[in-house]
Design a protein around this motif. Sequence first.
Motif, short mmCIF file in Angstrom:
data_model
loop_
_atom_site.label_atom_id
_atom_site.label_comp_id
_atom_site.label_asym_id
_atom_site.label_seq_id
_atom_site.Cartn_x
_atom_site.Cartn_y
_atom_site.Cartn_z
N GLY A 1 -65.23 -12.82 24.12
CA GLY A 1 -64.55 -11.55 24.03
C GLY A 1 -65.39 -10.41 23.49
N SER A 2 -66.54 -10.73 22.88
CA SER A 2 -67.37 -9.66 22.33
C SER A 2 -68.26 -9.02 23.38
N LYS A 3 -68.48 -9.72 24.47
CA LYS A 3 -69.32 -9.20 25.55
C LYS A 3 -68.48 -9.17 26.82
N THR A 4 -68.18 -7.98 27.29
CA THR A 4 -67.34 -7.84 28.48
C THR A 4 -67.94 -6.94 29.54
N ARG A 5 -69.03 -6.22 29.21
CA ARG A 5 -69.67 -5.33 30.16
C ARG A 5 -71.05 -5.87 30.54
N ALA A 6 -71.52 -5.48 31.71
CA ALA A 6 -72.83 -5.94 32.16
C ALA A 6 -73.93 -5.55 31.17
N SER A 7 -73.82 -4.36 30.58
CA SER A 7 -74.85 -3.88 29.66
C SER A 7 -74.84 -4.60 28.32
N ASP A 8 -73.79 -5.41 28.05
CA ASP A 8 -73.74 -6.17 26.80
C ASP A 8 -74.71 -7.35 26.81
N PHE A 9 -75.21 -7.69 27.98
CA PHE A 9 -76.08 -8.85 28.11
C PHE A 9 -77.53 -8.39 28.27
N PRO A 10 -78.48 -9.21 27.86
CA PRO A 10 -79.91 -8.81 27.94
C PRO A 10 -80.29 -8.44 29.37
N PRO A 11 -81.16 -7.44 29.54
CA PRO A 11 -81.58 -7.06 30.89
C PRO A 11 -82.38 -8.15 31.58
N MET A 12 -83.10 -8.94 30.81
CA MET A 12 -83.85 -10.07 31.36
C MET A 12 -83.13 -11.35 30.94
N THR A 13 -82.95 -12.26 31.86
CA THR A 13 -82.17 -13.46 31.59
C THR A 13 -82.90 -14.70 32.04
N ARG A 14 -82.61 -15.80 31.37
CA ARG A 14 -83.11 -17.11 31.78
C ARG A 14 -81.98 -17.96 32.37
N GLU A 15 -80.82 -17.36 32.55
CA GLU A 15 -79.67 -18.11 33.05
C GLU A 15 -79.74 -18.23 34.58
N ARG A 16 -78.75 -18.93 35.11
CA ARG A 16 -78.70 -19.12 36.55
C ARG A 16 -78.55 -17.78 37.26
N ARG A 17 -79.28 -17.62 38.33
CA ARG A 17 -79.27 -16.34 39.03
C ARG A 17 -79.43 -16.57 40.52
N SER A 18 -79.09 -15.54 41.28
CA SER A 18 -79.19 -15.60 42.74
C SER A 18 -80.57 -15.14 43.19
N GLU A 19 -80.80 -15.26 44.48
CA GLU A 19 -81.93 -14.57 45.07
C GLU A 19 -81.61 -13.07 45.11
N THR A 20 -82.54 -12.29 45.61
CA THR A 20 -82.38 -10.84 45.64
C THR A 20 -82.13 -10.35 47.06
N GLY A 21 -81.16 -9.47 47.22
CA GLY A 21 -80.92 -8.82 48.50
C GLY A 21 -81.31 -7.36 48.45
N THR A 22 -81.38 -6.73 49.61
CA THR A 22 -81.75 -5.32 49.68
C THR A 22 -80.94 -4.62 50.77
#
Length: 498
Positions: free
Chosen positions: A186-207
């Motif tokens: 509940g303390s983090k609800t916006r995208a900007s609340d999380f670090p800009p660089m992450t080690r968590e699971r992520r997708s590939e990149t689209g353009t």
Amino acid sequence: RTEARRRAEPPPAGFTRPRTRTDPHPGGPRSPAMIAPLATIALLATAFTSGARAEAVHGAFVHGVASGDPTHDSVVIWTRVTPTGRDPGETDPDPNVSFDVRWRVATTPPTSAAVDPDARPVAEGSRVPMAPGSTVFGWSDSSKVARAGIATARAERDWTVKVDVAGLSHGVRYWYAFDVVDTSGGSKTRASDFPPMTRERRSETGTFELPPPKGVAYPRDHGPLRAAVFSCANWGWGYFHAYDAAARGWGGVDEVDSVAEDSRRLHAWFHLGDYYYEYGQTHYPNADESVPERWRSLDPSSETVTLDDYRRRHRLYRSDPGLQRLHASAPVVAMWDDHEIANNPWMNGAEDHQAWEGDFKTRARAAIRAYHEWLPTREPGGSNGDSSEDDSDSDYYYNRTVHFGDVASFHVLETRLTARTDPNANPSGNVWANLTKEIAASATKAPASWPGSSLERRIRAIKTGLDAYRSEENESMAGPGQLAWLADEGTGSAAAGV
């Protein structure tokens, strides 16, 4: 290589090695005194894991990313988070687990680097699901992120995520990606609340790049509008090399995981229908006709009829590397034809829908629901996944226009389920079947010998009957409302200088 040596080596990134389950008491059965504590532990584990969220499940972005239905200031972006692996408590993922997914759209590509210098190099755009902690990924300069937010991947939408991103600028190249975050505290609800660089699971990149508004000219230095058109993709016949070639700029790129350079890059691509085929392994193609490994992997192996069937067929097709690369390279404008549902459908049925397969309307709604779940469509009514239990036919009415400045306006019309009358009522029967039968029974199979033959007379008779049926006033592919809409859209585009 020996088993001991294999287990001494670290597992490859993105994979969790199955744990060996050994019996610590090989000499005989466990005593009741031992069973009771074990049962208690099992009950506690069940209680703690039944409400598991993403942090306890190894979610993977194994189906790539996609964008679609572009306007001059918005686009729909898509991905799927697949529940997979086992949580630390050695239990399978909760079937109703949900994932908090951060999405970001930026004006520069993200950066990605391997945390472990001895790990296999990470190629940007790779479709290999990376294990949490194996790479650091993101946009370190937050000023480059144009739009961001958090969405939720849930079982009721087959864990697909679709976001209509607005407030963008045309003529700007954007990059986008998704990563798993945790908002449960509940303390983090916006995208900007999380670090800009992450080690968590992520997708590939689209353009993607958005077109100018209707009637507005492209910049003089922009170059031509580049688009590709596809239809009728059947898994069993082979690999989707045409998709791959389009993403690479029609052979202009040799690197395995690359998309085309800017001068050859697609601005959009169109899929006119038959994004997949609903048939099972016994038909079109059968085992003798198909590429063996594609035929064996067809899922489900039977014809698609239920919502689960259609979802599974989408999952299969979206595992194709060429299709994933194309979806990541440019926005798609897509419309279903018949095989996304059943062969030759109309408002109230289909040639290939049988009574034992249940109610046709139920089948059609399931097919279109799965279609909207798995493609980056801007859904009718603007739901984009917010309303998952609607059993009405409103999702069929999917007519829209996509404008590309003063160059082109593409009017996309639904012609199968909205107003089409029964095409199977043709008194001459199935045209293809009849022609095939006549040719097979004839002694003059070579076309050069048809003129003046009895075969030519029979073929012309089939054509005459078909032409008469086509001319009937009460038979239609589109309704009056659709045709009036099409006329208005065409007139409006012309008046705007398109």
